[in-house]
Design an enzyme around this catalytic site. Structure first.
Site, short mmCIF file in Angstrom:
data_model
loop_
_atom_site.label_atom_id
_atom_site.label_comp_id
_atom_site.label_asym_id
_atom_site.label_seq_id
_atom_site.Cartn_x
_atom_site.Cartn_y
_atom_site.Cartn_z
N ARG A 141 0.84 -1.21 0.00
CA ARG A 141 0.00 0.00 0.00
C ARG A 141 0.86 1.24 0.00
NH1 ARG A 141 -4.83 0.71 4.18
NH2 ARG A 141 -3.14 1.08 5.65
N THR B 289 -1.59 7.49 -0.69
CA THR B 289 -2.80 7.36 -1.53
C THR B 289 -3.64 6.14 -1.12
OG1 THR B 289 -1.70 5.92 -3.11
CG2 THR B 289 -1.53 8.28 -3.51
N ASP C 256 -0.36 -2.44 12.40
CA ASP C 256 0.28 -2.85 11.14
C ASP C 256 0.70 -4.31 11.25
OD1 ASP C 256 2.29 -3.38 9.11
OD2 ASP C 256 2.13 -1.24 8.68
N ASP D 189 4.39 -5.26 10.11
CA ASP D 189 5.40 -4.77 11.04
C ASP D 189 5.40 -5.57 12.34
OD1 ASP D 189 6.29 -2.91 9.27
OD2 ASP D 189 5.35 -1.18 10.26
C1 PRP Z 1 -1.11 -4.51 4.56
C2 PRP Z 1 -1.87 -5.80 4.72
C3 PRP Z 1 -2.65 -5.89 3.44
C4 PRP Z 1 -2.95 -4.45 3.13
C5 PRP Z 1 -4.37 -4.15 3.48
O1 PRP Z 1 -0.01 -4.70 3.75
O2 PRP Z 1 -1.06 -6.91 4.95
O3 PRP Z 1 -1.95 -6.49 2.38
O4 PRP Z 1 -2.07 -3.67 3.94
O5 PRP Z 1 -4.70 -2.83 3.17
P1 PRP Z 1 -5.73 -2.47 2.02
O6 PRP Z 1 -6.91 -3.37 2.17
O7 PRP Z 1 -6.05 -1.03 2.31
O8 PRP Z 1 -5.04 -2.64 0.69
P2 PRP Z 1 1.10 -3.59 3.48
O9 PRP Z 1 0.82 -2.88 2.21
O10 PRP Z 1 1.28 -2.75 4.70
O11 PRP Z 1 2.39 -4.46 3.20
P3 PRP Z 1 3.20 -5.44 4.18
O12 PRP Z 1 2.35 -6.68 4.42
O13 PRP Z 1 4.42 -5.74 3.39
O14 PRP Z 1 3.50 -4.71 5.46
N1 URA Z 2 -2.71 -2.91 6.96
C1 URA Z 2 -2.47 -3.30 8.22
O1 URA Z 2 -1.50 -4.03 8.48
N2 URA Z 2 -3.32 -2.91 9.18
C2 URA Z 2 -4.40 -2.14 8.93
O2 URA Z 2 -5.15 -1.82 9.86
C3 URA Z 2 -4.62 -1.74 7.60
C4 URA Z 2 -3.77 -2.14 6.63
#
Ligand code: PRP
Ligand code: URA
Length: 212
Positions: free
Chosen positions: A107, A111, A204, A207
């Site tokens: 993400r 945006t 998150d 993380d």
């Molecule tokens: C997080 C999560 C999803 C996404 C959800 O990933 O694991 O993939 O956000 O958000 P959305 O429904 O608004 O798209 P992130 O992009 O933070 O990547 P990561 O898993 O590498 O931390």
């Molecule tokens: N991605 C996450 O990891 N947590 C949230 O709450 C939304 C997006």
């Protein structure tokens, strides 16, 4: 134990909800967070697999004849990187024969749009193929929708989504485009906050899983 709405199954098993409480807790550190995600994930995966197609077979036991079943679906597990890896770990234990195709989506924090950075999907998928997209968080729905589109374009038989926590906004986004997609989750939370995090959610997920 299971609350069904039209296309959303909420697994209310007490063990699932107890693991969920632990991973929501801000005081749960990464090793425990990860362990509770693995345990909770296993229940969600079992629930999502309840509709698999089977074929009856005859078996000889040491003391007689019995009927049994074998699984007949061609199954693809599609973890959305990074956080989806925790669900893939459990799903692969349950279905060691499944194909695993990783989907790299991140993400954009301003945006909130999903940006693709990795995918290596097959050119064609078998007709009877069932896909299970694994992403612990369904927030705005941008990432899950992008993953669904990849597999929809492959003309697979069925796409399912397994998420630990969903926001109503994310569910609505998926079902506006793909009303047939089944979602299995431990919770549909209240809403998103103004930076796109699920409330109350768990923060998150990537993380917290990887201590970054
Ligand atoms: C997080 C999560 C999803 C996404 C959800 O990933 O694991 O993939 O956000 O958000 P959305 O429904 O608004 O798209 P992130 O992009 O933070 O990547 P990561 O898993 O590498 O931390
Ligand atoms: N991605 C996450 O990891 N947590 C949230 O709450 C939304 C997006």
């Amino acid at each position: 134990m299971v609350v069904e709405t039209k296309q959303v199954t909420i697994v209310n098993h007490p063990l699932v909800q107890a693991h969920l409480a632990k991973i929501r807790d801000v005081n749960t550190q990464s090793p425990q967070f990860r362990m509770h995600c693995l345990e909770l994930g296993r229940f969600l995966i079992y629930e999502a697999l309840a509709g698999l197609t089977t074929r009856e077979i005859k078996i000889e036991t040491p003391v007689g004849k019995a009927k049994g079943i074998v699984l007949t679906d061609y199954i693809i597990l599609a973890p959305v990187l990074r956080a989806g890896l925790v669900l893939a770990e459990e799903a692969q234990k349950i279905l060691p024969q499944a194909k695993v195709y990783h989907v790299g989506l991140k993400r954009n924090e301003k945006t909130l749009e999903a940006v693709s950075y990795y995918s290596n999907l097959p050119q064609i998928a078998p007709i009877d193929c069932r896909v299970f997209i694994l992403d612990p968080m369904l927030a705005t729905g941008g990432s899950a929708l992008a993953a669904c589109e990849l597999f929809y374009n492959l003309k697979v038989k069925e796409i399912n989504l397994i998420s630990i926590v969903c926001a109503p906004e994310g569910i609505a986004k998926i079902h506006a485009k793909f009303p047939q997609i089944k979602i299995v989750t431990a919770s549909v939370d209240k809403c998103l906050n103004d930076v796109g995090y699920i409330v109350p959610g768990l923060g998150d997920c990537g993380d917290r899983l990887f201590a970054t």
